[in-house]
Design an enzyme around this catalytic site. Structure first.
Site, PDB file in Angstrom:
ATOM      1  N   THR A   9       0.913  -1.111   0.018  1.00  0.00           N
ATOM      2  CA  THR A   9      -0.114   0.010  -0.015  1.00  0.00           C
ATOM      3  C   THR A   9       0.903   1.347  -0.064  1.00  0.00           C
ATOM      4  O   THR A   9       1.977   1.177   0.450  1.00  0.00           O
ATOM      5  CB  THR A   9      -0.939   0.048   1.235  1.00  0.00           C
ATOM      6  N   GLY A  10       0.445   2.338  -0.634  1.00  0.00           N
ATOM      7  CA  GLY A  10       1.317   3.588  -0.616  1.00  0.00           C
ATOM      8  C   GLY A  10       2.388   3.366  -1.551  1.00  0.00           C
ATOM      9  O   GLY A  10       3.280   3.702  -1.457  1.00  0.00           O
ATOM     10  N   GLY A  14       7.790   7.214  -2.802  1.00  0.00           N
ATOM     11  CA  GLY A  14       8.729   7.117  -1.719  1.00  0.00           C
ATOM     12  C   GLY A  14       8.846   5.741  -1.312  1.00  0.00           C
ATOM     13  O   GLY A  14       9.162   5.017  -2.257  1.00  0.00           O
ATOM     14  N   TYR A 154      -0.364  11.851  14.627  1.00  0.00           N
ATOM     15  CA  TYR A 154       1.009  10.997  13.901  1.00  0.00           C
ATOM     16  C   TYR A 154       1.780  10.102  14.819  1.00  0.00           C
ATOM     17  O   TYR A 154       1.782   8.780  14.600  1.00  0.00           O
ATOM     18  CB  TYR A 154       1.737  11.884  13.213  1.00  0.00           C
TER      19      TYR A 154
HETATM   20  N1  LIG Z   1       9.519   9.994   4.850  1.00  0.00           N
HETATM   21  C1  LIG Z   1       9.703   9.948   5.918  1.00  0.00           C
HETATM   22  O1  LIG Z   1      10.481  10.983   6.638  1.00  0.00           O
HETATM   23  C2  LIG Z   1       9.084   9.057   6.828  1.00  0.00           C
HETATM   24  C3  LIG Z   1       9.662   8.734   8.204  1.00  0.00           C
HETATM   25  C4  LIG Z   1       9.093   7.753   9.092  1.00  0.00           C
HETATM   26  C5  LIG Z   1       7.969   7.021   8.685  1.00  0.00           C
HETATM   27  N2  LIG Z   1       7.441   7.320   7.450  1.00  0.00           N
HETATM   28  C6  LIG Z   1       6.369   6.590   6.984  1.00  0.00           C
HETATM   29  O2  LIG Z   1       6.655   5.864   5.781  1.00  0.00           O
HETATM   30  C7  LIG Z   1       5.323   5.780   4.805  1.00  0.00           C
HETATM   31  C8  LIG Z   1       5.562   5.881   3.482  1.00  0.00           C
HETATM   32  O3  LIG Z   1       5.802   7.432   3.627  1.00  0.00           O
HETATM   33  P1  LIG Z   1       6.651   8.012   2.403  1.00  0.00           P
HETATM   34  O4  LIG Z   1       7.645   8.717   3.125  1.00  0.00           O
HETATM   35  O5  LIG Z   1       7.147   6.954   1.248  1.00  0.00           O
HETATM   36  O6  LIG Z   1       5.878   9.247   1.967  1.00  0.00           O
HETATM   37  P2  LIG Z   1       5.116   9.469   0.443  1.00  0.00           P
HETATM   38  O7  LIG Z   1       6.275   9.573  -0.540  1.00  0.00           O
HETATM   39  O8  LIG Z   1       4.501  10.568   0.489  1.00  0.00           O
HETATM   40  O9  LIG Z   1       4.408   8.194   0.081  1.00  0.00           O
HETATM   41  C9  LIG Z   1       3.085   7.846   0.723  1.00  0.00           C
HETATM   42  C10 LIG Z   1       2.245   6.847   0.080  1.00  0.00           C
HETATM   43  O10 LIG Z   1       0.930   6.819   0.616  1.00  0.00           O
HETATM   44  C11 LIG Z   1      -0.014   6.564  -0.253  1.00  0.00           C
HETATM   45  N3  LIG Z   1      -1.118   7.061   0.413  1.00  0.00           N
HETATM   46  C12 LIG Z   1      -1.759   8.456   1.054  1.00  0.00           C
HETATM   47  N4  LIG Z   1      -3.002   8.440   1.421  1.00  0.00           N
HETATM   48  C13 LIG Z   1      -3.324   7.345   0.951  1.00  0.00           C
HETATM   49  C14 LIG Z   1      -4.695   6.884   1.122  1.00  0.00           C
HETATM   50  N5  LIG Z   1      -5.696   7.445   1.566  1.00  0.00           N
HETATM   51  N6  LIG Z   1      -5.100   5.689   0.407  1.00  0.00           N
HETATM   52  C15 LIG Z   1      -4.053   5.194  -0.291  1.00  0.00           C
HETATM   53  N7  LIG Z   1      -2.873   5.371  -0.211  1.00  0.00           N
HETATM   54  C16 LIG Z   1      -2.216   6.511   0.292  1.00  0.00           C
HETATM   55  C17 LIG Z   1       0.497   7.887  -1.293  1.00  0.00           C
HETATM   56  O11 LIG Z   1       0.052   7.630  -2.618  1.00  0.00           O
HETATM   57  P3  LIG Z   1      -1.270   8.546  -3.104  1.00  0.00           P
HETATM   58  O12 LIG Z   1      -1.233   9.839  -3.131  1.00  0.00           O
HETATM   59  O13 LIG Z   1      -1.571   8.015  -4.645  1.00  0.00           O
HETATM   60  O14 LIG Z   1      -2.523   7.970  -2.471  1.00  0.00           O
HETATM   61  C18 LIG Z   1       1.897   7.386  -1.391  1.00  0.00           C
HETATM   62  O15 LIG Z   1       2.062   6.436  -2.309  1.00  0.00           O
HETATM   63  C19 LIG Z   1       4.376   6.266   5.638  1.00  0.00           C
HETATM   64  O16 LIG Z   1       3.329   5.442   6.456  1.00  0.00           O
HETATM   65  C20 LIG Z   1       5.145   7.316   6.525  1.00  0.00           C
HETATM   66  O17 LIG Z   1       4.353   7.637   7.692  1.00  0.00           O
HETATM   67  C21 LIG Z   1       8.155   8.099   6.666  1.00  0.00           C
END
Ligand SMILES: NC(=O)c1ccc[n+]([C@@H]2O[C@H](COP(=O)([O-])OP(=O)(O)OC[C@H]3O[C@@H](n4cnc5c(N)ncnc54)[C@H](OP(=O)(O)O)[C@@H]3O)[C@@H](O)[C@H]2O)c1
Length: 265
Positions: A9-10, A14, A154
């Protein structure tokens, strides 16, 4: 290699997109889930061509109540057994608790709590029957450190994910299912662009940042070796350890002065 399916998922950006590429490179068949169909289709084309594996896409908004059931039904209809479930979709909502409308909070809880638990509940029984499987729940270092003001739900949601994953990890040992809570710190993705904090977090030392490739490599290694919790990078591991060792007052003071600067209120 016997065909193995990973559901991510997601996966349109990223960390999720990076998981898809790493697993495809290892020969896994992939199901990509997120809302943006165009991004998913581009990634599907790239993966199919470069890695010569089967890649399917499902454009779904996981904040919708029936999305998890739809996803499960899709796999049933296509006779897909999910060998690896990666609950990765997530985002941060800046602002104080009362300044954010309830619908926004509700959607976030649906994506980051209910969806994670429901998808695990849906796909776990078949893994148990097969006596094999992998579940990665992408949590965060924020789920291990004390709370700060702003982005109110969060850290709480990520703490829940870690506790849930840890319990499931223990329950799943006899069934040979590996469950890991992956806890990255600051990672280069779209995350901070989406929540509008890019200019704030850019002020942070580059040493605090990791690439999505490094996070995914460590996450895959952790789930293969069945680690319950994987904190990525030695700096994040040090922060998590200090959080456990130092008195809470001291940690709160340090958090107030450092990480809190990057939390938008
Ligand atoms: N980047 C950081 O610094 C960081 C640090 C710690 C943890 N994380 C965690 O890592 C995970 C991935 O985040 P990322 O950093 O890769 O961010 P990202 O690049 O913004 O990717 C987030 C993904 O989640 C999807 N998403 C968001 N809302 C959604 C919804 N309602 N239904 C289905 N898909 C949804 C987005 O796709 P669409 O917009 O196409 O739906 C996108 O594919 C998250 O759980 C985040 O909390 C990130």
């Amino acid at each position: 290699m016997q065909q193995q399916w990973a559901l991510i998922t997601g996966a349109s950006a990223g960390i999720g997109e990076t998981f898809a590429k790493h697993l495809a490179a290892k020969g896994w068949s992939i199901i990509l889930v997120a809302r943006r169909a165009d991004k998913l289709n581009n990634l599907q084309a790239h993966i199919s061509e470069k890695y010569q594996v089967i890649c399917k896409t499902l454009a779904l908004d996981l904040s919708h109540n029936n999305a998890n059931q739809k996803l499960f039904q899709y796999c049933q209809d296509h006779k897909i057994h999910v060998d690896m479930l990666i609950n990765n979709a997530g985002y941060g909502v800046p602002g104080d608790f009362d300044a954010v409308n309830w619908r926004t909070h509700q959607d976030m809880l649906q994506v980051m709590l209910n969806s994670v638990v429901e998808l695990s509940h849906l796909f776990y029984p078949a893994m148990k029957q097969k006596q094999a499987g992998f579940i990665i729940n992408v949590a965060s270092l924020a789920g291990l450190t004390p709370s700060t003001a702003g982005h109110t739900l969060y850290g709480a949601a990520k703490s829940f994910m870690i506790k849930f994953s840890h319990s499931l990890h223990l329950e799943a040992i006899d069934s040979k299912i590996h469950v890991t809570a992956l806890c990255p710190g600051f990672t280069y993705t779209e995350f901070h662009d989406v929540n509008g904090t890019r200019s704030m977090v850019n002020k942070m030392s580059k040493k605090m940042w990791m690439s999505a490739d490094d996070v995914v490599e460590q996450g895959l290694k952790a789930v293969e070796t069945n680690q319950a919790v994987c904190i990525t990078g030695w700096r994040n591991k040090t922060i998590a350890t200090l959080t456990k060792l130092l008195p809470e007052k001291v940690i709160r003071y340090l958090m107030k002065g450092s990480v809190a600067k990057f939390r938008k209120r």
